[in-house]
Design a protein around this motif. Structure first.
Motif, short mmCIF file in Angstrom:
data_model
loop_
_atom_site.label_atom_id
_atom_site.label_comp_id
_atom_site.label_asym_id
_atom_site.label_seq_id
_atom_site.Cartn_x
_atom_site.Cartn_y
_atom_site.Cartn_z
N ILE A 50 0.88 -1.18 0.00
CA ILE A 50 0.00 0.00 0.00
C ILE A 50 0.91 1.22 0.00
N SER A 52 0.73 5.36 0.60
CA SER A 52 -0.12 6.48 0.97
C SER A 52 0.62 7.78 0.71
N ARG A 54 1.60 9.81 2.72
CA ARG A 54 2.70 9.96 3.69
C ARG A 54 3.99 9.34 3.18
N ASP A 55 3.87 8.21 2.47
CA ASP A 55 5.06 7.56 1.91
C ASP A 55 5.72 8.48 0.88
N ARG A 58 7.46 11.34 2.71
CA ARG A 58 8.69 10.82 3.33
C ARG A 58 9.79 10.64 2.28
N THR A 76 4.45 0.22 1.65
CA THR A 76 4.51 -0.66 2.82
C THR A 76 4.06 -2.04 2.35
N ASP A 78 3.85 -4.95 4.23
CA ASP A 78 3.08 -5.74 5.19
C ASP A 78 1.73 -5.06 5.41
N VAL A 79 0.78 -5.35 4.55
CA VAL A 79 -0.51 -4.63 4.58
C VAL A 79 -1.49 -5.29 5.56
N VAL A 80 -2.01 -4.48 6.46
CA VAL A 80 -3.03 -4.97 7.38
C VAL A 80 -4.38 -4.82 6.68
N ARG A 99 -1.44 2.99 13.40
CA ARG A 99 -1.15 4.38 13.00
C ARG A 99 -1.24 4.56 11.49
N PHE A 100 -2.27 3.98 10.89
CA PHE A 100 -2.55 4.24 9.47
C PHE A 100 -4.03 4.52 9.32
N ARG A 101 -4.36 5.12 8.18
CA ARG A 101 -5.73 5.62 7.98
C ARG A 101 -6.47 4.92 6.86
N HIS A 102 -5.87 3.86 6.32
CA HIS A 102 -6.49 3.14 5.20
C HIS A 102 -6.40 1.64 5.43
N VAL A 103 -7.49 0.93 5.18
CA VAL A 103 -7.47 -0.53 5.34
C VAL A 103 -8.22 -1.20 4.18
N PRO A 104 -7.51 -1.98 3.37
CA PRO A 104 -8.20 -2.75 2.32
C PRO A 104 -9.09 -3.82 2.97
P1 AMP Z 1 -1.83 6.48 6.16
O1 AMP Z 1 -2.05 6.98 7.54
O2 AMP Z 1 -2.85 5.48 5.73
O3 AMP Z 1 -1.62 7.60 5.18
O4 AMP Z 1 -0.46 5.62 6.16
C1 AMP Z 1 0.61 5.85 7.04
C2 AMP Z 1 1.67 4.77 6.79
O5 AMP Z 1 1.10 3.47 7.03
C3 AMP Z 1 2.24 4.71 5.38
O6 AMP Z 1 3.59 4.32 5.46
C4 AMP Z 1 1.42 3.62 4.70
O7 AMP Z 1 2.12 2.93 3.66
C5 AMP Z 1 1.14 2.68 5.85
N1 AMP Z 1 -0.16 2.04 5.73
C6 AMP Z 1 -1.33 2.59 5.32
N2 AMP Z 1 -2.33 1.72 5.36
C7 AMP Z 1 -1.80 0.56 5.82
C8 AMP Z 1 -2.32 -0.75 6.08
N3 AMP Z 1 -3.61 -1.05 5.92
N4 AMP Z 1 -1.46 -1.70 6.52
C9 AMP Z 1 -0.16 -1.42 6.72
N5 AMP Z 1 0.40 -0.22 6.50
C10 AMP Z 1 -0.41 0.76 6.06
#
Ligand code: AMP
Length: 143
Positions: A50, A52, A54-55, A58, A76, A78-80, A99-104
Motif C-alpha cells: 500500500i 499512501s 505519507r510515503d 517521506r 509498505t 506488510d498490509v493490514v 497508526r494508518f488511515r487506510h485498510v483494504p
Molecule cells: P496512512 O495513515 O494510511 O496515510 O499511512 C501511514 C503509513 O502506514 C504509510 O507508510 C502507509 O504505507 C502505511 N499504511 C497505510 N495503510 C496501511 C495498512 N492497511 N497496513 C499497513 N500499513 C499501512
C-alpha cells in the motif's frame, strides 16, 4: 455495525497502482482521485503493498528526484487488511494501533472487496452515536 455497512454506502471501488509505476504517477493518481492511498497490486490482482500520501512525502525528504522512483521502493509491504464482517470498533482499533488511515477489505475469501479510510469510519461512528442519542431521547420522552 460492520465494515460491510461502510462499503454499502461508499461503494467497492479500489484504486490500485502497479509496483513499477513511479511515485510521480502515484501522486498524480492520488491528486486526480482526491484520495490518500493506493493499493499496490500485481499482474493477477494480488496485493503487494500500500502506498499512501505519507510515503510520498517521506520519500521527498531525499529530494524531488524520488518522484522517479518505483512505487515498490516506498510502499509498505506488510498490509493490514480487514474483512467485510470486521466490526467498526475492531477497524478503528486496527487503525489506531497501526497508526494508518487506510485498510483494504477482503470478502469472505481472499478477494478485495473495497477500501475503508479513517474518514469513512468516523462518519459511520458519528451516525451511530446520533442514532443512539436519538433513541435515548425518545426513550426519556416516552418513559
Ligand atoms: P496512512 O495513515 O494510511 O496515510 O499511512 C501511514 C503509513 O502506514 C504509510 O507508510 C502507509 O504505507 C502505511 N499504511 C497505510 N495503510 C496501511 C495498512 N492497511 N497496513 C499497513 N500499513 C499501512
Amino acid at each position: 455495525m460492520s465494515v460491510a455497512r461502510i462499503l454499502a454506502s461508499k461503494g467497492k471501488t479500489i484504486h490500485t497502482i502497479a509496483p513499477h509505476r513511479t511515485l510521480l504517477e502515484a501522486a498524480r493518481s492520488l491528486g486526480e482521485k482526491r484520495i490518500g492511498a493506493l493499493v499496490v497490486t500485481g499482474a493477477d490482482g494480488q496485493v503487494l503493498g500500500i502506498l499512501s500520501e505519507r510515503d510520498i512525502v517521506r520519500a521527498l525528504v531525499a529530494g524531488v528526484g524520488a518522484l522517479d522512483d518505483a512505487v515498490s521502493k516506498h510502499m509498505t509491504e506488510d498490509v493490514v487488511m480487514c474483512r467485510i464482517s470486521t466490526s467498526l470498533h475492531e477497524l478503528m482499533e486496527q487503525m489506531t494501533h497501526g497508526r494508518f488511515r487506510h485498510v483494504p477489505v477482503l470478502d469472505g475469501g481472499e478477494q478485495l472487496a473495497g477500501l475503508v479510510s479513517i474518514g469513512d469510519a468516523v462518519k459511520l461512528r458519528l451516525a451511530e452515536m446520533e442514532a443512539e442519542s436519538r433513541a435515548m431521547r425518545d426513550y426519556i420522552a416516552t418513559a
